[in-house]
Scaffold this motif. Structure first.
Motif, PDB file in Angstrom:
ATOM      1  N   LYS A  53       0.836  -1.197   0.000  1.00 53.30           N
ATOM      2  CA  LYS A  53       0.000   0.000   0.000  1.00 53.30           C
ATOM      3  C   LYS A  53       0.872   1.250   0.000  1.00 53.30           C
ATOM      4  CE  LYS A  53      -3.854  -2.200   2.452  1.00 53.30           C
ATOM      5  NZ  LYS A  53      -4.720  -2.160   3.658  1.00 53.30           N
ATOM      6  N   THR A  54       0.591   2.159  -0.926  1.00 54.41           N
ATOM      7  CA  THR A  54       1.330   3.414  -0.992  1.00 54.41           C
ATOM      8  C   THR A  54       0.656   4.463  -0.114  1.00 54.41           C
ATOM      9  OG1 THR A  54       0.111   4.462  -2.809  1.00 54.41           O
ATOM     10  CG2 THR A  54       1.794   2.828  -3.405  1.00 54.41           C
ATOM     11  N   ASP A  55       1.328   5.596   0.050  1.00 59.18           N
ATOM     12  CA  ASP A  55       0.756   6.690   0.839  1.00 59.18           C
ATOM     13  C   ASP A  55      -0.338   7.427   0.080  1.00 59.18           C
ATOM     14  OD1 ASP A  55       2.565   6.053   2.799  1.00 59.18           O
ATOM     15  OD2 ASP A  55       4.014   7.603   2.226  1.00 59.18           O
ATOM     16  N   TRP A  95       6.298   7.864  -5.485  1.00 61.60           N
ATOM     17  CA  TRP A  95       6.260   7.452  -4.080  1.00 61.60           C
ATOM     18  C   TRP A  95       7.479   6.609  -3.722  1.00 61.60           C
ATOM     19  CZ3 TRP A  95       5.252   2.329  -2.093  1.00 61.60           C
ATOM     20  CH2 TRP A  95       5.118   2.286  -0.699  1.00 61.60           C
ATOM     21  N   ARG A 103      12.289   2.570   5.547  1.00 60.22           N
ATOM     22  CA  ARG A 103      10.927   2.310   5.071  1.00 60.22           C
ATOM     23  C   ARG A 103      10.877   1.015   4.258  1.00 60.22           C
ATOM     24  NH1 ARG A 103       6.453   5.581   3.902  1.00 60.22           N
ATOM     25  NH2 ARG A 103       4.662   4.162   3.835  1.00 60.22           N
TER      26      ARG A 103
END
Length: 368
Positions: A53-55, A95, A103
């Motif tokens: 899942k990306t931001d 991203w 991260r």
């Protein structure tokens, strides 16, 4: 432009075409890519995340790292329109480019478990690299059965004209009685994409000359690695991964932690286990392990079969007229490159020139 592929079964003098059939699910294809990315994409990858899942609310199908630390985005078309998958893949790049090692390690732990360690896994699969090399560049691959002509033109235009590292790979699924086959076709020649991407790269990482490596001969109190290098011309390190990039013909700048640079050498052979290495003593070849050991723990590791522990060696010829220096005579000055890694690519031109000069190694000698 992609080339259409077909497969025939040969029976005697006849060729029967195999039936092209849809795969029962793209999830199955994703499973196969995640399990063995090298076989299906041609690039050995450490898969660090799946359905990430990306931001920005997106979900990346597969994330991987190659042996240079570049992040690879593998995006399956699924039920997205061709143009959507191209735009979405590029959007993920904005991203992913900002992700630091911490991260990426979090993403890796989500996929592999809380106790997983990305740096350790990378070093085990490939070889240790500096933290700053991780995610210094990105690669994007769209996995689909087909793309509409407009989307294909966009991918080709970006890859060939602007050096964007994006490509599309098409998989065709064939069935022959009870056996399944996959055929792979690239939209753009992967070597061309890589060449154009490197040419257009705007990365801040210093370029590497393709030849020179830095190697640390142990740590303080580990004189036996220096002794092996100076007495027998053998570079030694624990674990199969650390010396694997030192191929015959590459140069090594040997550094003694706490002292400085002690020599420049040329690798003359392949990496082998220390337990099978031989050295020349009084004109005769003798097993390395039959010689006096300056460190018993080293000897135990040399006898080990554990790939994370076993001592490996690489033969080296010292190039400088004075061969290899004693640690107390090592060359050091402010601003020279040094690293805690055992082996890494030496990119710092100032260090290369300064050490060559200190060891009276002219530029023409470096190319011998």
């Amino acid at each position: 432009m992609a080339v259409e592929m077909a497969i025939w079964r040969v029976e005697g003098d006849k060729a029967a075409p195999l039936t092209l059939s849809p795969m029962d699910s793209e999830r199955r294809l994703e499973d196969m890519v995640a399990e063995d990315p090298a076989a299906l994409t041609g690039t050995d990858l450490l898969i660090i995340g799946r359905q990430v899942k990306t931001d920005f609310g997106g979900v990346v199908d597969l994330l991987g790292l190659d042996d240079e630390g570049r992040v690879h985005v593998l995006e399956l078309k699924r039920d997205k329109t061709p143009r959507e998958v191209v735009a979405q893949t590029l959007d993920y790049g904005s991203w992913i480019k900002a992700l630091d090692l911490g991260r990426l390690d979090q993403i890796y732990q989500i996929y592999h478990g809380d106790e997983a360690d990305l740096k350790a896994a990378f070093a085990s699969r490939f070889a240790p690299i500096p933290d700053e090399d991780v995610n210094s560049d990105q690669r994007f691959t769209i996995i689909a059965s087909e793309l509409d002509p407009a989307s294909a033109r966009i991918v080709e235009f970006l890859a060939e004209s602007y050096g964007v590292p994006i490509n599309a790979v098409f998989f065709r699924h064939y069935r022959d009685d009870d056996r399944d086959y996959l055929a792979r076709t690239w939209l753009v020649d992967p070597q061309q994409v890589e060449a154009e991407s490197r040419r257009a790269s705007r990365t801040k990482r210093r370029p590497w000359n393709g030849t020179d490596f830095y190697i640390a001969l142990g740590r303080a109190g580990m004189m036996y690695r220096w002794e092996l290098a100076s007495k027998y011309g053998l570079l030694s390190a624990g674990g199969r991964s650390r010396l694997r990039n030192l191929k015959p013909g590459t140069r090594v700048f040997a550094y003694m932690p706490g002292s400085g640079y002690v020599g420049i050498g040329r690798v003359t052979g392949q990496m082998i286990p220390a337990r099978v290495a031989e050295v020349e003593i009084d004109g005769e070849r003798q097993p390395l392990l039959d010689q006096p050991h300056p460190d018993e723990e080293w000897a135990e590791r040399a006898e080990s079969t554990d790939p994370d522990v076993i001592e490996m060696v690489v033969p080296v010829e010292w190039l400088a007229p004075e061969s290899i220096r004693e640690p107390d005579q090592a060359f050091r000055e402010k601003g020279l490159f040094a690293s805690q890694l055992t082996v890494c690519k030496l990119r710092d031109e100032h260090t290369i020139k300064a050490v060559e000069s200190a060891f009276a190694l002219a530029s023409q000698d470096a190319d011998l």
